[in-house]
Each structure stands twice: as C-alpha cells, then as structure tokens.
Write a protein that holds these residues in place. Structure first.
Motif, PDB file in Angstrom:
ATOM      1  N   PHE A 109      -6.534   3.469  13.463  1.00 60.52           N
ATOM      2  CA  PHE A 109      -5.331   3.727  12.377  1.00 60.52           C
ATOM      3  C   PHE A 109      -4.747   2.429  12.293  1.00 60.52           C
ATOM      4  N   ASP A 110      -4.449   2.272  10.762  1.00 63.77           N
ATOM      5  CA  ASP A 110      -3.598   1.104  10.238  1.00 63.77           C
ATOM      6  C   ASP A 110      -2.309   1.597   9.769  1.00 63.77           C
ATOM      7  N   PRO A 111      -1.207   1.225  10.458  1.00 61.63           N
ATOM      8  CA  PRO A 111       0.236   1.553  10.046  1.00 61.63           C
ATOM      9  C   PRO A 111       0.713   0.669   9.254  1.00 61.63           C
ATOM     10  N   GLU A 112       1.360   1.154   8.123  1.00 64.92           N
ATOM     11  CA  GLU A 112       2.236   0.452   7.103  1.00 64.92           C
ATOM     12  C   GLU A 112       3.772   0.680   7.406  1.00 64.92           C
ATOM     13  N   ASP A 113       4.515  -0.310   7.412  1.00 67.05           N
ATOM     14  CA  ASP A 113       6.182  -0.131   7.649  1.00 67.05           C
ATOM     15  C   ASP A 113       6.503  -0.161   6.270  1.00 67.05           C
ATOM     16  N   ARG A 114       8.043   0.421   6.225  1.00 69.68           N
ATOM     17  CA  ARG A 114       8.605   0.307   4.987  1.00 69.68           C
ATOM     18  C   ARG A 114       9.534  -0.889   4.554  1.00 69.68           C
ATOM     19  N   VAL A 115       8.892  -1.921   5.123  1.00 69.22           N
ATOM     20  CA  VAL A 115       9.279  -3.445   4.477  1.00 69.22           C
ATOM     21  C   VAL A 115       8.604  -3.783   3.250  1.00 69.22           C
ATOM     22  N   ASP A 116       9.262  -5.054   2.512  1.00 67.59           N
ATOM     23  CA  ASP A 116       8.575  -5.549   1.316  1.00 67.59           C
ATOM     24  C   ASP A 116       7.406  -6.270   1.698  1.00 67.59           C
ATOM     25  N   ASP A 117       6.415  -6.181   0.945  1.00 69.21           N
ATOM     26  CA  ASP A 117       5.149  -7.139   1.293  1.00 69.21           C
ATOM     27  C   ASP A 117       4.690  -6.916   2.505  1.00 69.21           C
ATOM     28  N   PRO A 132       3.451 -12.875 -13.516  1.00 67.42           N
ATOM     29  CA  PRO A 132       4.114 -11.721 -14.012  1.00 67.42           C
ATOM     30  C   PRO A 132       3.389 -11.158 -15.556  1.00 67.42           C
ATOM     31  N   GLY A 133       3.584 -10.026 -15.729  1.00 61.37           N
ATOM     32  CA  GLY A 133       3.279  -9.560 -16.972  1.00 61.37           C
ATOM     33  C   GLY A 133       1.638  -9.182 -17.170  1.00 61.37           C
ATOM     34  N   ASP A 134       1.041  -9.732 -16.076  1.00 58.41           N
ATOM     35  CA  ASP A 134      -0.364  -9.410 -16.082  1.00 58.41           C
ATOM     36  C   ASP A 134      -0.606  -7.819 -16.087  1.00 58.41           C
ATOM     37  N   VAL A 135      -1.771  -7.386 -16.944  1.00 61.30           N
ATOM     38  CA  VAL A 135      -2.097  -5.989 -16.733  1.00 61.30           C
ATOM     39  C   VAL A 135      -3.597  -6.141 -15.756  1.00 61.30           C
ATOM     40  N   THR A 136      -3.454  -5.427 -14.682  1.00 63.96           N
ATOM     41  CA  THR A 136      -4.463  -5.504 -13.673  1.00 63.96           C
ATOM     42  C   THR A 136      -5.205  -4.163 -13.281  1.00 63.96           C
ATOM     43  N   GLN A 137      -6.146  -4.352 -12.880  1.00 65.40           N
ATOM     44  CA  GLN A 137      -7.347  -3.326 -12.532  1.00 65.40           C
ATOM     45  C   GLN A 137      -7.701  -3.236 -11.021  1.00 65.40           C
ATOM     46  N   VAL A 138      -7.264  -2.319 -10.174  1.00 62.70           N
ATOM     47  CA  VAL A 138      -7.408  -2.318  -8.791  1.00 62.70           C
ATOM     48  C   VAL A 138      -8.516  -1.272  -8.493  1.00 62.70           C
ATOM     49  N   THR A 139      -9.744  -2.039  -8.066  1.00 63.77           N
ATOM     50  CA  THR A 139     -11.004  -1.224  -7.931  1.00 63.77           C
ATOM     51  C   THR A 139     -11.164  -0.667  -6.740  1.00 63.77           C
ATOM     52  N   PHE A 140     -10.421  -1.239  -5.509  1.00 65.61           N
ATOM     53  CA  PHE A 140     -10.531  -0.837  -3.948  1.00 65.61           C
ATOM     54  C   PHE A 140     -10.287   0.539  -3.904  1.00 65.61           C
ATOM     55  N   ASN A 141     -10.647   1.201  -2.993  1.00 62.95           N
ATOM     56  CA  ASN A 141     -10.386   2.594  -2.554  1.00 62.95           C
ATOM     57  C   ASN A 141      -8.789   2.972  -2.120  1.00 62.95           C
ATOM     58  N   TYR A 142      -8.432   3.840  -2.675  1.00 57.04           N
ATOM     59  CA  TYR A 142      -6.911   4.397  -2.341  1.00 57.04           C
ATOM     60  C   TYR A 142      -6.685   5.457  -1.173  1.00 57.04           C
ATOM     61  N   HIS A 143      -8.084   6.032  -0.910  1.00 56.73           N
ATOM     62  CA  HIS A 143      -7.848   7.165   0.106  1.00 56.73           C
ATOM     63  C   HIS A 143      -8.393   6.633   1.381  1.00 56.73           C
ATOM     64  N   LEU A 144      -7.674   7.158   2.639  1.00 57.29           N
ATOM     65  CA  LEU A 144      -7.649   6.876   3.929  1.00 57.29           C
ATOM     66  C   LEU A 144      -7.674   5.530   4.251  1.00 57.29           C
ATOM     67  N   SER A 145      -8.426   4.520   3.481  1.00 60.81           N
ATOM     68  CA  SER A 145      -8.488   3.168   3.832  1.00 60.81           C
ATOM     69  C   SER A 145      -7.217   2.262   3.279  1.00 60.81           C
ATOM     70  N   PRO A 146      -6.801   1.407   3.715  1.00 62.18           N
ATOM     71  CA  PRO A 146      -5.524   0.712   3.022  1.00 62.18           C
ATOM     72  C   PRO A 146      -5.783  -0.061   2.020  1.00 62.18           C
ATOM     73  N   ALA A 147      -7.141  -0.442   1.780  1.00 65.96           N
ATOM     74  CA  ALA A 147      -7.311  -1.493   0.492  1.00 65.96           C
ATOM     75  C   ALA A 147      -6.568  -1.397  -0.768  1.00 65.96           C
ATOM     76  N   GLY A 148      -6.752  -0.183  -1.399  1.00 65.76           N
ATOM     77  CA  GLY A 148      -6.075  -0.077  -2.431  1.00 65.76           C
ATOM     78  C   GLY A 148      -4.817  -0.072  -2.922  1.00 65.76           C
ATOM     79  N   LEU A 149      -3.696   0.436  -1.908  1.00 61.15           N
ATOM     80  CA  LEU A 149      -2.307   0.203  -1.905  1.00 61.15           C
ATOM     81  C   LEU A 149      -1.966  -1.198  -1.427  1.00 61.15           C
ATOM     82  N   MET A 150      -2.810  -1.710  -0.364  1.00 59.56           N
ATOM     83  CA  MET A 150      -2.343  -3.210   0.083  1.00 59.56           C
ATOM     84  C   MET A 150      -2.701  -4.151  -1.031  1.00 59.56           C
ATOM     85  N   PHE A 151      -3.469  -4.079  -1.777  1.00 61.95           N
ATOM     86  CA  PHE A 151      -3.425  -4.993  -3.033  1.00 61.95           C
ATOM     87  C   PHE A 151      -2.658  -4.513  -4.187  1.00 61.95           C
TER      88      PHE A 151
END
Ligand SMILES: [Zn+2]
Length: 423
Positions: A109-117, A132-151
C-alpha cells in the motif's frame, strides 16, 4: 505566452536547490532530527525498530549517526503492513485521515497525505523543463497505482493544464496531442517511442503536426541513443525523474544530463547492500532513501537500485549532490568470492575490446568454492592477457576465460548466470 527553448532550460524552482554545502548539511540535520523525533513518538513500528537497535534519537547529532538505524528493505514492507492498524504501525495517523491510498505490486500500500506536493515532484518537473501554461498529457495509470496522480499533482502546482490520458489508446492519444497542441508528455520512454511509431504510420509529421516541447519520462532504463532519437523526432527536451511508489521523488535530471540531482525532500545514502554501511562518494552501492515524510516515515528505505554519488558542480547551478545513473538492481547482482560483480562494470571493461561481440559470466561452486568463467564470443581473440589484467583491475576477480565462436551463446542471455548450488 510563447515559450522559447531557453525558458525551459534555465531557472530553479526553490531556493533549497542552491544551498551551499554548509547550509545543505544544516538543512539535512534539522529535517532528519525533526523526522526521527516525530517518527519515534508517533509510529509504533519506528519505535520498535529504534528500541531494538538501541538507537537513541537524543544522541542524533551528525549525519553519520544515521547509519546506526538498521536499513528497511522494501520487501519487509509487505509483511509489516499486514501487522495491524495504521499499516502495521508504519503510519503516524489513521488511514481515514489520508487523502488517497494506492496499491502497487508486492502488494504494497502507498499512502498519500493531504499536504501540498506530497510526492515531491514539483521541483523535478521544473528542472526537466515544464513551465506554467503548458498543456500536458499524463500517460501513466491512474487506477490502483499512484503513478498517474503522483505526476499530475506537480503539474497542477506549476500551473499546467493536464489531460489525464492514462495508458493505451495510442491513436486517441495522438489525436488529443494534435487537437490540444499538447506541449508536455509524461510517461515511459518506450511509450513515447510507441506513440512516435504510431503517428508516423499515420503519416503525421511529428515536428510540424505535433507540438511536443518537453517530456518527463520515468519507470524504465533507456539508452542515450533512444533519448536523442526521440528528441530529434519530436524536437523536444526529454529528461527523466527517479523515485519509488513508496516515497515519491528521489532525483531528477536537469538540462545538462549530468545524472540525477537528489531531491531536496530526501536524504540519500549509498550503502553496502548487505551491511547497510554508507559507502564513499563514487562507490557503487544500494540507494537508501529517507524522505522527510512525517505521515509515513520510511527511515533508511533500501530501494534495491544501485548507483553512486557525484558531488562535482553542475552547470545548471543546483548544488544538490547527484546520483550517477541507476546502474542496476541489487537482486541481479552476483556476489562472487565475497565481491559484488555488477554487469555494468564488466561491460565497461569489455567495451574496450571491439572484437568481442557478446559475453556472459557463469558462476559455479564445485566443492563449495566459487568459480567464475567469462565466455566471450569472438572469431580470433589475441588479447587474453590484456583482458584478464583489466578485468582483475576493475572487478578484483580472476576469471577463467573461454573464447567461443560467434553465435554460440544463447540468444537471450543473462549477463551473470549464477549456477551455484547450496545444499
Ligand atoms: Zn544540473
């Protein structure tokens, strides 16, 4: 606002990146003292571990005192997390107080707390060249694994817009990139290569009809050749970040590609993989990380990755020490006659002999004594003495050398084939 290449290659995100040596030492000391004190008080597991090792937080006075705390192996986490509430006492608060909980292979399990960054990647994305202002595309998985939201979180901090694309659907990904004029890619280098191939198959001009300017890649090793191929194909800057799902960001490249600047949110040691004793600068050993994270204090977490520390100044102006490249994994490294033999070191020696096509090391232990055989594929090899001399200089072992005809070694070979038995 139009970004020029220069805007992406200069500047720093935080003053912590340019502390001088004394300030940095002081910063690490304060952060560690604070973390150890807090963790001992609020994490049941940390208290148990410190007590067992008779480590007294009060006596933590200098950075080298950290070595008295036993290292925490990543595989221990699976067992520890199952030991009761608060992930077996590793957490300093209840699970319900967290922001998110992920699951990565292990299972861990990988816990994430409610703090900034929380995952600490914001300075990494800035260093790589996101603005700032870049349009970005995140291609990591957002489910179960932290990668998508982490980045995604650091991009939000920087003021970029995010398309949470996740993995897969290459054609859709390319269409999004075209229509939104996406500037930033986040994913694995091999996925970026896959997208390049798919787009080329469709007859798309990557430099004119796509608008990528910067790529943050992580999650796998890649060659400098692959980097320059991708940079040229898209006309972008590709730099990597390094971290784990447990602790988040550990290091990142800057424009100058001088290794991985150690993130200012963590204290990193390079240790002997068996004893956990810190090694000297430049020596190869296991990356042991202590992120300044009071919610989930994984103190001296051994990552299983091998690297070395480089303190030479970097032209970008960041003063943080750097990890050389990740040169391998502890579990693919053989210990022969008490010496660690790293495939990359063997490669370094053998690359000086152009006539050698392929090689493999075989380790056996007839009668309980380690024997090492170096197979090389070569049609006519005449530099045996020179090779053995250089091998011994670098690897500190004397192998038996067997020259075999090209094509003799199997197609898929492990650099070090360990055939030893212990019964
Ligand atoms: Zn740099």
């Amino acid at each position: 606002m139009v970004m020029t290449r220069k805007d992406r290659t200069e500047g720093i995100y935080s003053r912590r990146e340019v502390l001088d040596e004394g300030e940095r030492r002081q910063f690490y000391l304060i952060q560690l003292k604070d973390l150890l004190t807090y963790a001992y008080r609020y994490s049941e597991d940390v208290k148990k571990r410190f007590d067992r090792a008779q480590f007294n937080v009060e006596k933590f006075k200098q950075l080298s005192d950290l070595k008295h705390i036993p290292i925490l192996k990543k595989k221990e986490l699976i067992f520890l997390q199952s030991m009761g509430p608060r992930l077996g006492g590793l957490l300093t608060k209840d699970i319900g107080e967290l922001k998110r909980i992920f699951l990565s292979p292990g299972p861990i399990f990988d816990p994430e707390d409610r703090v900034d960054d929380y995952w600490g990647y914001t300075e990494a994305f800035y260093s790589v060249g996101f603005r700032p202002g870049d349009v970005t595309q995140v291609t990591f998985n957002y489910h179960l694994s932290p990668a998508g939201l982490m980045f995604e979180e650091p991009l939000r901090n920087l003021g970029c817009a995010v398309m949470p694309a996740g993995p897969g659907n290459a054609i859709t990904q390319i269409e999004i990139m075209q229509k939104l004029r996406v500037q930033g890619f986040v994913g694995t280098p091999s996925y970026l290569m896959h997208l390049a191939q798919k787009a080329e198959e469709k007859g798309i001009n990557l430099r004119k009809e796509l608008f990528l300017e910067v790529a943050f890649v992580t999650g796998e090793k890649f060659s400098e050749k692959m980097r320059s191929t991708l940079e040229k194909k898209f006309d972008l800057i590709m730099r990597q970040g390094y971290g784990t799902a447990d602790v988040g960001c550990i290091g990142y490249e800057c424009f100058h590609k001088n290794g991985l600047h150690i993130a200012n949110r963590a204290y990193v040691e390079i240790c002997h993989p068996d004893t956990g004793i810190p090694l000297k600068d430049g020596e190869v050993g296991e990356i042991v990380v202590t992120a300044f994270n009071k919610t989930y204090p994984l103190i001296r977490l051994a990552t299983g990755d091998l690297s070395y520390i480089d303190r030479a100044p970097c032209a970008c102006g960041r003063t943080s020490p750097r990890l050389g490249n990740i040169v391998g994994r502890v579990d693919t490294t053989a210990r022969i006659k008490g010496m660690f033999v790293y495939p990359h070191q063997v490669e370094q020696v053998l690359s000086r002999f152009e006539e050698i096509k392929r090689w493999q090391i075989e380790v056996t232990n007839p009668g309980g004594i380690d024997e090492i055989t170096l197979f090389i594929e070569c049609s006519a090899f005449k530099r045996e003495d020179e090779l053995l001399h250089q091998f011994r200089e670098k690897i500190k072992l004397r192998p038996e050398l067997k020259v075999v005809a090209p094509g003799t070694l199997p197609a898929q070979i492990k650099p070090i084939e360990d055939k030893r038995t212990w019964d």
